[in-house]
Motif scaffolding. Structure first.
Motif, mmCIF file in Angstrom:
data_model
loop_
_atom_site.group_PDB
_atom_site.id
_atom_site.type_symbol
_atom_site.label_atom_id
_atom_site.label_comp_id
_atom_site.label_asym_id
_atom_site.label_seq_id
_atom_site.Cartn_x
_atom_site.Cartn_y
_atom_site.Cartn_z
ATOM 1 N N LYS A 248 0.829 -1.203 0.000
ATOM 2 C CA LYS A 248 0.000 0.000 0.000
ATOM 3 C C LYS A 248 0.870 1.261 0.000
ATOM 4 O O LYS A 248 0.530 2.264 -0.618
ATOM 5 N N SER A 249 2.001 1.195 0.700
ATOM 6 C CA SER A 249 2.900 2.339 0.751
ATOM 7 C C SER A 249 3.503 2.640 -0.618
ATOM 8 O O SER A 249 3.708 3.804 -0.985
ATOM 9 N N ARG A 252 0.518 3.580 -6.208
ATOM 10 C CA ARG A 252 0.218 4.911 -6.742
ATOM 11 C C ARG A 252 -1.280 5.200 -6.752
ATOM 12 O O ARG A 252 -1.700 6.252 -7.245
ATOM 13 N N ASP A 256 -3.920 5.097 -1.018
ATOM 14 C CA ASP A 256 -3.284 3.863 -0.534
ATOM 15 C C ASP A 256 -2.161 4.140 0.468
ATOM 16 O O ASP A 256 -1.960 3.372 1.411
ATOM 17 N N ARG A 257 -1.425 5.205 0.276
ATOM 18 C CA ARG A 257 -0.343 5.509 1.227
ATOM 19 C C ARG A 257 -0.899 5.862 2.604
ATOM 20 O O ARG A 257 -0.344 5.464 3.628
ATOM 21 N N ASP A 258 -1.989 6.609 2.603
ATOM 22 C CA ASP A 258 -2.635 6.903 3.884
ATOM 23 C C ASP A 258 -3.149 5.627 4.532
ATOM 24 O O ASP A 258 -3.057 5.449 5.751
ATOM 25 N N SER A 260 -1.863 2.649 4.121
ATOM 26 C CA SER A 260 -0.681 1.947 4.612
ATOM 27 C C SER A 260 -0.282 2.466 5.985
ATOM 28 O O SER A 260 0.034 1.685 6.895
ATOM 29 N N ASN A 261 -0.322 3.779 6.137
ATOM 30 C CA ASN A 261 0.055 4.372 7.412
ATOM 31 C C ASN A 261 -0.916 3.959 8.514
ATOM 32 O O ASN A 261 -0.505 3.629 9.632
#
Length: 413
Positions: A248-249, A252, A256-258, A260-261
């Motif tokens: 997820k990190s 693109r 997804d990055r959020d 992952s966090n």
């Protein structure tokens, strides 16, 4: 009457002083609460040492939020943590996976702990985050000795990118059935190929943890159905959860990055809650600066700092939160699979951190700021600067080191 007038005059005078203090700017306020602190042969000294240590000894949880890869921050951490062991702080929590940290805990109980970490890193490269830096490894080893027989070391993060080899090897060391063993041996061969590709290309996405198909890894799960295979299954779960967080990190896809966090923070909290259970103990927590805030951090998350602050309050106890930053200099950073870490310039990217630096001493000495007295007027003081407001309310003390130097990478034995 004279006494009443004198009291009234004194009250008015104090009110004028209070208004003057309240109306002073954040730079002046910070300077007014600055204390010098010195690291002298592994011991904290100077005017700031006593209030910091006194507040820390009274807490149930002490959280140190740092910028990674700075030698002086590791050295400060060592002196700070070692000073707290006499009052029951013998458990250290850091950003490493629980499985690899279990291996590290065993190494730290040996006389050759630092060399043992270097050997482990040579055998299982990129399985350990941060603590393959010499000063960091020495901090761990020194704390283990100072803490004595009660020493415990907990990892609450996902397993690091290159840890697939160690996880699979550990599964093979468990009692598993022939079908599962054959599958694991095939995965171990795949891991060697994937690692070589990651090194050759410099692409961490080539590590087995991220390059293997989900089906390839998940298909092992149904083979581990016997109760005797539960440890192996838990190691597989650690691999799959770490993989999901990294995927997820690296994605693109918007959001997804959020995600992952959030997945990572949920793992932090779940792991800590499971370790603490019903029997509370004092904890020293050493994590990146964003993680240790009370309340909302600069990423708009309620992180592990807030989790432990709330937990302490629920127990009728306290947590103490200390941020440690170098204003300039260099820090050691991971640069890719199989590559030596490289020194990079330190840059304070937050106006709040730059303000701290501006309030620091001008003679090159370390500056410790007691932020607690600023809290009651923090909204007015911050004047709309949300980062300054969060800093004052999220941390109790802030230490600014004028210039940091990059940590050294552990040499391969």
């Amino acid at each position: 009457m004279f006494v009443r007038l004198a009291l009234l005059a004194a009250t008015l005078a104090l009110s004028v002083v209070d208004v003057a203090v309240a109306d002073s700017g954040p730079l002046d306020k910070l300077k007014a609460h600055r204390l010098a602190i010195t690291l002298d042969n592994g011991v904290l000294t100077g005017p700031g040492a006593a209030p910091l240590l006194e507040a820390s000894r009274q807490a149930q949880y002490v959280l140190l939020g740092e910028d990674h890869g700075v030698a002086e921050i590791a050295q400060f951490s060592s002196a700070y943590f070692n000073a707290l062991t006499p009052v029951g702080f013998t458990t250290l929590v850091t950003e490493n996976g629980a499985v690899v940290t279990g291996a590290l805990e065993g190494m730290l109980k040996r006389q050759d702990a630092v060399a043992a970490i270097a050997r482990f890193n040579a055998t299982y490269p990129d399985s350990i985050a941060f603590y393959t830096m010499r000063e960091e490894a020495e901090m761990l080893a020194g704390f283990a000795v100072t803490a004595g027989p009660r020493f415990q070391y907990w990892g609450i993060d996902q397993e690091f990118l290159g840890s697939s080899k160690y996880l699979i090897t550990s599964m093979l060391a468990q009692p598993v059935n022939p079908a599962a063993r054959a599958k694991l041996e095939a995965l171990l061969q795949m891991e060697a190929v994937a690692y070589r590709k990651a090194v050759d290309t410099g692409n961490p996405l080539a590590y087995l943890m991220l390059s293997a198909s989900t089906e390839e890894l998940a298909s092992l799960g149904p083979l581990l159905a016997d109760p005797k295979e539960q440890i192996a299954l838990s190691l597989l779960d650690a691999l799959l959860e770490s993989r999901a967080i990294y995927q997820k990190s690296a994605s693109r896809v918007p959001g997804d990055r959020d995600l992952s966090n959030r997945m990572r923070l949920a793992l932090f909290k779940r792991t800590l809650a499971s370790r603490l259970g019903a029997q509370e103990q004092k904890l020293l927590v050493k994590v990146g600066a964003n993680h240790a805030y009370k309340g909302t951090n600069p990423l708009n998350n309620r992180d592990i700092g807030n989790f432990l602050a709330e937990r302490a309050e629920g127990l009728g106890k306290t947590s103490l939160h200390v941020i440690v930053l170098a204003a300039k200099g260099k820090q050691l950073r991971f640069t890719g699979p199989g590559k030596p870490h490289q020194a990079a310039l330190i840059e304070l990217d937050s106006p709040a951190f730059k303000l701290l630096n501006s309030a620091g001493a001008t003679d090159g000495s370390w500056s410790l700021f007691d932020l607690r007295p600023l809290r009651s007027g923090s909204r007015k003081l911050a004047a709309g600067d949300i980062e300054l407001f969060n800093l004052i309310n999220g941390y109790d003390f802030a230490l600014i080191i004028p210039e940091g130097s990059a940590s050294a990478q552990l040499a391969t034995p």
